[in-house]
Design a protein around this motif. Structure first.
Motif, short mmCIF file in Angstrom:
data_model
loop_
_atom_site.label_atom_id
_atom_site.label_comp_id
_atom_site.label_asym_id
_atom_site.label_seq_id
_atom_site.Cartn_x
_atom_site.Cartn_y
_atom_site.Cartn_z
N TYR A 125 0.81 -1.20 0.00
CA TYR A 125 0.00 0.00 0.00
C TYR A 125 0.85 1.27 0.00
CZ TYR A 125 -3.65 -3.34 1.08
OH TYR A 125 -4.50 -4.41 1.03
N ALA A 126 2.14 1.11 -0.23
CA ALA A 126 3.02 2.27 -0.19
C ALA A 126 2.92 3.08 -1.46
CB ALA A 126 4.46 1.82 0.03
N GLN A 127 3.23 4.38 -1.38
CA GLN A 127 3.25 5.22 -2.56
C GLN A 127 4.57 5.08 -3.30
OE1 GLN A 127 0.90 7.41 -4.12
NE2 GLN A 127 -0.29 5.94 -2.95
N THR A 128 5.63 4.70 -2.59
CA THR A 128 6.94 4.54 -3.23
C THR A 128 7.50 3.16 -2.91
OG1 THR A 128 7.40 6.92 -3.09
CG2 THR A 128 9.27 5.46 -3.40
N TYR A 129 7.97 2.47 -3.94
CA TYR A 129 8.58 1.16 -3.80
C TYR A 129 10.10 1.38 -3.84
CZ TYR A 129 3.87 -0.04 -5.37
OH TYR A 129 2.50 -0.12 -5.50
N LYS A 130 10.80 0.91 -2.80
CA LYS A 130 12.22 1.20 -2.67
C LYS A 130 13.04 -0.09 -2.62
CE LYS A 130 11.54 5.51 -0.07
NZ LYS A 130 11.93 6.27 1.15
N PHE A 131 14.16 -0.08 -3.35
CA PHE A 131 15.01 -1.26 -3.43
C PHE A 131 16.48 -0.85 -3.30
CE2 PHE A 131 11.16 -1.88 -5.85
CZ PHE A 131 10.65 -3.04 -5.28
N ASP A 132 17.18 -1.51 -2.38
CA ASP A 132 18.59 -1.24 -2.11
C ASP A 132 19.39 -2.44 -2.63
OD1 ASP A 132 21.14 -0.91 -1.01
OD2 ASP A 132 20.37 -0.02 0.84
N PHE A 133 20.30 -2.20 -3.58
CA PHE A 133 21.00 -3.26 -4.27
C PHE A 133 22.39 -3.50 -3.67
CE2 PHE A 133 17.63 -2.38 -7.03
CZ PHE A 133 17.56 -3.29 -8.07
N GLY A 134 22.77 -4.78 -3.58
CA GLY A 134 24.13 -5.14 -3.20
C GLY A 134 24.37 -5.19 -1.69
N LYS A 135 25.62 -5.52 -1.34
CA LYS A 135 26.02 -5.61 0.06
C LYS A 135 26.09 -4.23 0.69
CE LYS A 135 28.80 -9.79 -0.60
NZ LYS A 135 30.17 -10.38 -0.52
N GLY A 136 26.01 -4.21 2.01
CA GLY A 136 26.05 -2.95 2.74
C GLY A 136 24.79 -2.76 3.55
N LYS A 137 24.69 -1.63 4.21
CA LYS A 137 23.51 -1.34 5.02
C LYS A 137 22.29 -1.16 4.12
CE LYS A 137 26.06 1.01 8.73
NZ LYS A 137 26.23 2.29 9.47
N THR A 138 21.16 -1.59 4.63
CA THR A 138 19.90 -1.42 3.89
C THR A 138 19.31 -0.07 4.25
OG1 THR A 138 19.50 -3.81 3.98
CG2 THR A 138 17.64 -2.39 3.41
N GLY A 139 19.09 0.76 3.24
CA GLY A 139 18.52 2.08 3.49
C GLY A 139 17.15 1.97 4.15
N LYS A 140 16.81 2.95 4.95
CA LYS A 140 15.54 2.94 5.68
C LYS A 140 14.37 2.88 4.70
CE LYS A 140 12.90 5.42 9.20
NZ LYS A 140 12.84 6.62 10.09
#
Length: 444
Positions: free
Chosen positions: A23-38
């Motif tokens: 139900y979100a207005q924005t779909y967010k994807f963080d690629f690769g190793k490292g911290k996952t963005g909020k």
């Protein structure tokens, strides 16, 4: 019980997220190793698309992750490959603003970005070591259903494999070192939709080497402002476009202030029978198209048929489209609507290229150049990507001249194109997409 229902709706019986941020207005994807963005969903090489998760690396392509972590999420990591790769997200029909971050804290990157059936949004973007850049564009996705009815477009058998009739957005990342840090996808309800009705000279060509101007057209417009909705299909006439419910689909999606470009003629001229002709049946259908678009509050734009590649002994283009360009010009004048005279513009451009130079605009390839085509390809109607890009620039020239309301949304800095001075073939960058099918498109 109500809370339990929503848990299963969101996560399924195994606790897996069925559709990302349902139900979100924005779909967010963080690629690769490292911290996952909020607020981001992590995407790793093993994150393969399936309908249950609703996102992932798609179409059998594979990727590698960064080996050392960068400075800050979500650009501290990336996925890359030495081959083009696809990423898909399950989404409902509509227009979407897409943001793609590219770059590498410890190295360089080189990326081309396309969507669905090879629609071009970035033909090449290179970043230096430690540099990141944001790519933004607006894309349309759709299905074959006609809203508010129980009807569908009458798709041709080959269309069922096309990426633009499914239930997801598919992004292609290409070039020598495509590094994707993060992606955000947001619905856009306000963008002006520009609908394209046409044949194989307009269609979003699914596979190499064939292309058409419609799939290059999105590149030229400001993100957030315009979405190109290409409903063209190979082999169509204006009457069959209407009969297959493609026009009904167009009207069902149209809102006031949207545009509808219409370019036919190549296949229409082969229709036979009593009352069939440029100034009879074709003109009548064109008038119907214009009136129906106006009734929806849309803005029709008549585009005359692009020239075929046929030269006379003096190096001039031979007119092969009969009265159809003239019928388009007359109908636009009588109806008081915008006209882009692509027939005249392409004549100027192809003559400037010359009989030999224009071979590089059309689908001419030696025998064995493509896996399923042993014989040489010598097609004087359909374009290779460079030719499609140049014809799209002709359309853009027509927009500047005849469609000022849309011209205001052309990307700032996009140079004015002179048909008498086409680009050099060597200036156009197009790494081939994975899908290669040299089967000739319907129509001629």
């Amino acid at each position: 019980m109500k809370k339990l229902f929503y848990f299963f709706l969101l996560f399924g019986v195994n606790g897996n997220l069925l559709v990302p941020q349902l139900y979100a207005q924005t779909y967010k994807f963080d690629f690769g190793k490292g911290k996952t963005g909020k607020g981001y969903n992590k995407v790793l090489p093993e994150t393969v698309y399936n309908p249950q998760t609703g996102y992932g690396i798609d179409l059998g392509t594979t990727v590698m992750s960064n080996t050392s972590v960068g400075k800050a999420a979500p650009t501290d990591g990336f996925l890359t490959s030495d081959q083009p790769f696809y990423f898909s997200v399950k989404l409902p029909e509509g227009n979407y603003d897409v943001k793609v971050w590219t770059g590498d804290d410890r190295g360089t990157a080189d990326i081309a970005v396309r969507a669905e059936n090879r629609r071009m949004f970035v033909n090449r973007l290179q970043t230096k070591k430690g540099q990141h850049k944001l790519i933004e564009f607006t894309v349309n996705i759709r299905d074959s259903l006609i809203a508010g009815t129980n009807k569908k477009i009458r798709l041709k058998p080959r269309e069922y494999a096309y990426l633009h009739w499914d239930d997801k957005l598919t992004l292609e990342f290409n070039s020598t070192s495509p590094k994707v840090n993060a992606i955000e996808i947001t619905p856009n309800k306000k963008a002006v939709s520009v609908f394209l009705a046409g044949n194989s000279t307009v269609v979003d060509g699914a596979s190499e080497p064939y292309s058409a101007w419609g799939q290059m057209f999105p590149y030229f417009f400001q993100p957030g402002k315009v979405a190109i909705v290409n409903l063209a299909e190979s082999g169509e006439t204006l009457s069959s476009f209407i009969g297959a419910r493609r026009f009904e689909k167009l009207l069902s999606l149209m809102k006031p202030g949207d545009y509808a470009f219409v370019e036919f003629g190549h296949n229409d001229q082969k229709q036979k029978g009593q009352g069939i002709g440029a100034f009879t049946s074709y003109k009548k259908d064109l008038e119907y198209f214009i009136d129906a678009v106006k009734k929806k509050g849309g803005i029709p734009v008549v585009v005359t048929s692009v020239q075929r590649r046929r030269f006379d002994s003096s190096g001039r283009i031979v007119e092969t489209l009969g009265d159809y360009p003239a019928a388009g010009r007359l109908t636009a004048k009588e109806k008081g609507v915008a006209l882009i005279d692509l027939n005249a513009l392409s004549k100027t451009m192809f003559e400037a290229m010359g009989e030999q130079g224009s071979l590089l605009a059309f689908a001419h390839f030696p025998a064995g150049a493509f896996p399923n085509r042993k014989e040489a390809i010598a097609d004087n109607t359909h374009f290779r990507p460079f030719g499609a890009y140049e014809v799209a620039k002709l359309i853009l020239s027509g927009v500047r001249k005849s469609v000022p309301g849309l011209a205001q949304f052309i990307k700032p800095g996009e140079p004015v194109f002179d048909p008498a001075r086409p680009d050099a073939y060597s200036s156009f960058y197009w790494p081939q997409s994975p899908g290669k099918d040299a089967t000739k498109p319907d129509g001629n």
